[in-house]
Design a protein around this motif. Structure first.
Motif, PDB file in Angstrom:
ATOM      1  N   GLN A   1     -14.036  11.501   4.112  1.00 53.84           N
ATOM      2  CA  GLN A   1     -13.556  11.482   2.728  1.00 53.84           C
ATOM      3  C   GLN A   1     -14.342  10.513   1.844  1.00 53.84           C
ATOM      4  O   GLN A   1     -13.991  10.317   0.674  1.00 53.84           O
ATOM      5  CB  GLN A   1     -12.070  11.120   2.705  1.00 53.84           C
ATOM      6  CG  GLN A   1     -11.163  12.184   3.295  1.00 53.84           C
ATOM      7  CD  GLN A   1     -11.143  13.456   2.477  1.00 53.84           C
ATOM      8  OE1 GLN A   1     -11.229  13.424   1.252  1.00 53.84           O
ATOM      9  NE2 GLN A   1     -11.049  14.595   3.149  1.00 53.84           N
ATOM     10  N   GLY A   2     -15.376   9.889   2.405  1.00 57.92           N
ATOM     11  CA  GLY A   2     -16.238   9.039   1.604  1.00 57.92           C
ATOM     12  C   GLY A   2     -15.918   7.560   1.618  1.00 57.92           C
ATOM     13  O   GLY A   2     -16.537   6.773   0.889  1.00 57.92           O
ATOM     14  N   PHE A   3     -14.951   7.146   2.430  1.00 54.07           N
ATOM     15  CA  PHE A   3     -14.635   5.726   2.538  1.00 54.07           C
ATOM     16  C   PHE A   3     -15.724   4.991   3.325  1.00 54.07           C
ATOM     17  O   PHE A   3     -16.324   5.549   4.256  1.00 54.07           O
ATOM     18  CB  PHE A   3     -13.309   5.539   3.279  1.00 54.07           C
ATOM     19  CG  PHE A   3     -12.076   5.794   2.462  1.00 54.07           C
ATOM     20  CD1 PHE A   3     -11.359   4.737   1.911  1.00 54.07           C
ATOM     21  CD2 PHE A   3     -11.623   7.086   2.244  1.00 54.07           C
ATOM     22  CE1 PHE A   3     -10.221   4.964   1.164  1.00 54.07           C
ATOM     23  CE2 PHE A   3     -10.478   7.328   1.505  1.00 54.07           C
ATOM     24  CZ  PHE A   3      -9.777   6.261   0.953  1.00 54.07           C
ATOM     25  N   SER A   4     -15.956   3.751   2.962  1.00 53.23           N
ATOM     26  CA  SER A   4     -16.694   2.847   3.842  1.00 53.23           C
ATOM     27  C   SER A   4     -15.662   2.229   4.786  1.00 53.23           C
ATOM     28  O   SER A   4     -14.629   1.716   4.336  1.00 53.23           O
ATOM     29  CB  SER A   4     -17.428   1.778   3.050  1.00 53.23           C
ATOM     30  OG  SER A   4     -16.522   0.959   2.338  1.00 53.23           O
ATOM     31  N   VAL A   5     -15.929   2.279   6.087  1.00 51.64           N
ATOM     32  CA  VAL A   5     -14.896   1.987   7.092  1.00 51.64           C
ATOM     33  C   VAL A   5     -15.349   0.881   8.022  1.00 51.64           C
ATOM     34  O   VAL A   5     -16.485   0.892   8.528  1.00 51.64           O
ATOM     35  CB  VAL A   5     -14.553   3.248   7.911  1.00 51.64           C
ATOM     36  CG1 VAL A   5     -13.412   2.959   8.896  1.00 51.64           C
ATOM     37  CG2 VAL A   5     -14.187   4.415   7.007  1.00 51.64           C
ATOM     38  N   LYS A   6     -14.435  -0.052   8.247  1.00 51.21           N
ATOM     39  CA  LYS A   6     -14.593  -1.063   9.284  1.00 51.21           C
ATOM     40  C   LYS A   6     -13.471  -0.886  10.300  1.00 51.21           C
ATOM     41  O   LYS A   6     -12.317  -0.658   9.934  1.00 51.21           O
ATOM     42  CB  LYS A   6     -14.534  -2.477   8.702  1.00 51.21           C
ATOM     43  CG  LYS A   6     -15.692  -2.867   7.805  1.00 51.21           C
ATOM     44  CD  LYS A   6     -15.523  -4.300   7.300  1.00 51.21           C
ATOM     45  CE  LYS A   6     -16.766  -4.797   6.573  1.00 51.21           C
ATOM     46  NZ  LYS A   6     -17.038  -4.038   5.330  1.00 51.21           N
ATOM     47  N   VAL A   7     -13.819  -0.981  11.593  1.00 50.34           N
ATOM     48  CA  VAL A   7     -12.836  -0.869  12.673  1.00 50.34           C
ATOM     49  C   VAL A   7     -12.812  -2.175  13.448  1.00 50.34           C
ATOM     50  O   VAL A   7     -13.871  -2.675  13.863  1.00 50.34           O
ATOM     51  CB  VAL A   7     -13.176   0.297  13.632  1.00 50.34           C
ATOM     52  CG1 VAL A   7     -12.162   0.362  14.771  1.00 50.34           C
ATOM     53  CG2 VAL A   7     -13.212   1.620  12.873  1.00 50.34           C
ATOM     54  N   PHE A   8     -11.614  -2.720  13.629  1.00 50.76           N
ATOM     55  CA  PHE A   8     -11.446  -3.951  14.399  1.00 50.76           C
ATOM     56  C   PHE A   8     -10.685  -3.634  15.680  1.00 50.76           C
ATOM     57  O   PHE A   8      -9.608  -3.024  15.641  1.00 50.76           O
ATOM     58  CB  PHE A   8     -10.687  -4.995  13.584  1.00 50.76           C
ATOM     59  CG  PHE A   8     -11.470  -5.512  12.409  1.00 50.76           C
ATOM     60  CD1 PHE A   8     -12.266  -6.637  12.527  1.00 50.76           C
ATOM     61  CD2 PHE A   8     -11.427  -4.851  11.182  1.00 50.76           C
ATOM     62  CE1 PHE A   8     -13.001  -7.107  11.447  1.00 50.76           C
ATOM     63  CE2 PHE A   8     -12.156  -5.311  10.100  1.00 50.76           C
ATOM     64  CZ  PHE A   8     -12.944  -6.447  10.225  1.00 50.76           C
ATOM     65  N   GLU A   9     -11.246  -4.054  16.807  1.00 50.06           N
ATOM     66  CA  GLU A   9     -10.607  -3.853  18.110  1.00 50.06           C
ATOM     67  C   GLU A   9     -10.512  -5.197  18.822  1.00 50.06           C
ATOM     68  O   GLU A   9     -11.490  -5.928  18.916  1.00 50.06           O
ATOM     69  CB  GLU A   9     -11.426  -2.858  18.945  1.00 50.06           C
ATOM     70  CG  GLU A   9     -11.041  -2.768  20.410  1.00 50.06           C
ATOM     71  CD  GLU A   9      -9.582  -2.429  20.645  1.00 50.06           C
ATOM     72  OE1 GLU A   9      -8.934  -3.138  21.442  1.00 50.06           O
ATOM     73  OE2 GLU A   9      -9.081  -1.469  20.018  1.00 50.06           O
TER      74      GLU A   9
END
Length: 376
Positions: free
Chosen positions: A25-33
């Protein structure tokens, strides 16, 4: 115009599916684990993408959409998958009656279903025990991946394909005003925050989780060694007990009669929530399970008698080249107690919890994430 930003907490299948849906959808995404790699329920399962277990309409459509995404991503990301289908087996007249009823219902829904007699089953799978076999119900919908390989590979693919950033070994301890805090001194801000924390209800918003109809399910599983000479079992195989496990099978009018017989003859199996299935990965290993124990806190120990019960029942319908057990384990996943298939709520503005997919995370997460993100 700058793209909208999102943070996803958790790199299991729900978190990965959410990251993908946001990126599309065009988001800039960060994933934290919080761990150095995903080690929870998402790697402790059969690897079955399992539309046959989902009820007609929204849930089946969601499962098929997820399955199609898996099939699209796997060759691009470079992990193994197989459109193996599934085969439910009947060794008793009441099981066969249920399968016949499901065949009629499922074909009416447009599913790729067919009844098979003993000869056809023997031709499709060398692993099925034919002694006493009446017939089976074959479905062409199901796809198998190796969950350990797939979940380990997806982050790299998401990073390359969509520039998703992954932060490993980072535990989000607090969220306020769309700012996530890592310990005491590291902060990240985003337009939207998604919490995909699986069976961890205690770290973030524990009071809000305590108000939800959610508990935890512990399952026991095992893996048998690679079968010799590249021997394959064909479709994923299921014994009769699986017929009383999946919601879609409640469409069979005779299911209650079958359940009554199981309750009378195999009460111990029902007590521990045991139904028995087997899938095979690309290396020829067989994943076998499983059991279901419910409660908010589980002991970390496997019960050997449960594993023996699983293998005993498996021997009633399967015959393998090598029965050596390579690994045993348990997994814990979030399970809703109100019969729903997903949990979606907002504990504060612009912060969303996606959880509660139960034992169907591999089957439903990609489709669910697309639906939820599109609705925001």
């Amino acid at each position: 115009m700058a793209s909208r930003s999102a943070i996803v907490i958790g790199a299991g299948i729900v978190g990965l599916a959410t990251a993908r849906a946001l990126a599309v959808q065009g988001f800039s995404v960060k994933v934290f684990e919080r761990t150095d790699r995903a080690v929870g329920a998402s790697i402790r399962n059969f690897g079955m993408i399992w539309p046959i277990g989902q009820t007609a309409g929204k849930m089946y459509d969601r499962a098929v959409r997820s399955r199609n995404i898996w099939k699209e991503i796997a060759p691009r990301a470079g992990f193994w998958h197989e459109g193996a289908g599934s085969l439910h087996l009947a060794y008793h007249a009441d099981e066969w009656t249920v399968l016949q009823e499901l065949d009629e219902t499922f074909r009416g829904e447009g599913r790729p279903i067919r009844l098979m007699d003993k000869a056809a089953i023997a031709a499709s799978s060398p692993a099925v025990k034919t002694e006493g076999l009446i017939g089976g119900l074959h479905s062409g919908d199901e796809v198998i991946v190796d969950p350990r390989e797939a979940i380990a590979t997806l982050p790299g693919w998401l990073a390359e394909q969509y520039k998703v950033e992954f932060f490993w070994g980072k535990c989000v301890s607090y969220i306020s005003d769309q700012i996530v805090y890592i310990g005491n001194d590291k902060e990240y801000e985003a337009d939207l925050v998604f919490i995909c924390s699986g069976a961890d209800f205690e770290t973030l918003y524990p009071e809000q989780f305590a108000e939800q109809p959610v508990t935890k399910c512990k399952l026991q599983m095992m893996r048998l060694v690679s079968q010799p000479d590249e021997w394959r079992i064909g479709p994923a195989l299921c014994g009769g007990l699986s017929l009383i496990h999946y919601n879609s099978f409640k469409a069979a009018p005779s299911l209650a009669v079958l359940r009554e017989r199981y309750a009378a003859e195999m009460a111990d199996y029902l007590q521990w929530g045991i139904h028995v299935m087997v899938s095979q990965n690309g290396r020829g290993e067989l994943t076998v399970g499983d059991s279901h124990e419910y409660g908010l806190t589980h002991d970390p120990f496997d019960k050997d008698f449960i594993n023996r019960m699983i293998l005993d029942y498996l021997r009633k319908f399967a015959c393998f080249q090598d029965w050596s057990v390579a690994e045993t384990w348990n997994g814990v996943y979030a399970k809703l107690t109100d019969g729903e298939a997903d949990l979606f709520f907002s504990p504060e503005p612009y912060v969303y919890v996606i959880n509660g997919v139960g034992g169907a995370g591999m089957t439903l997460s990609f489709g669910l994430a697309e639906e939820l993100v599109a609705g925001l």
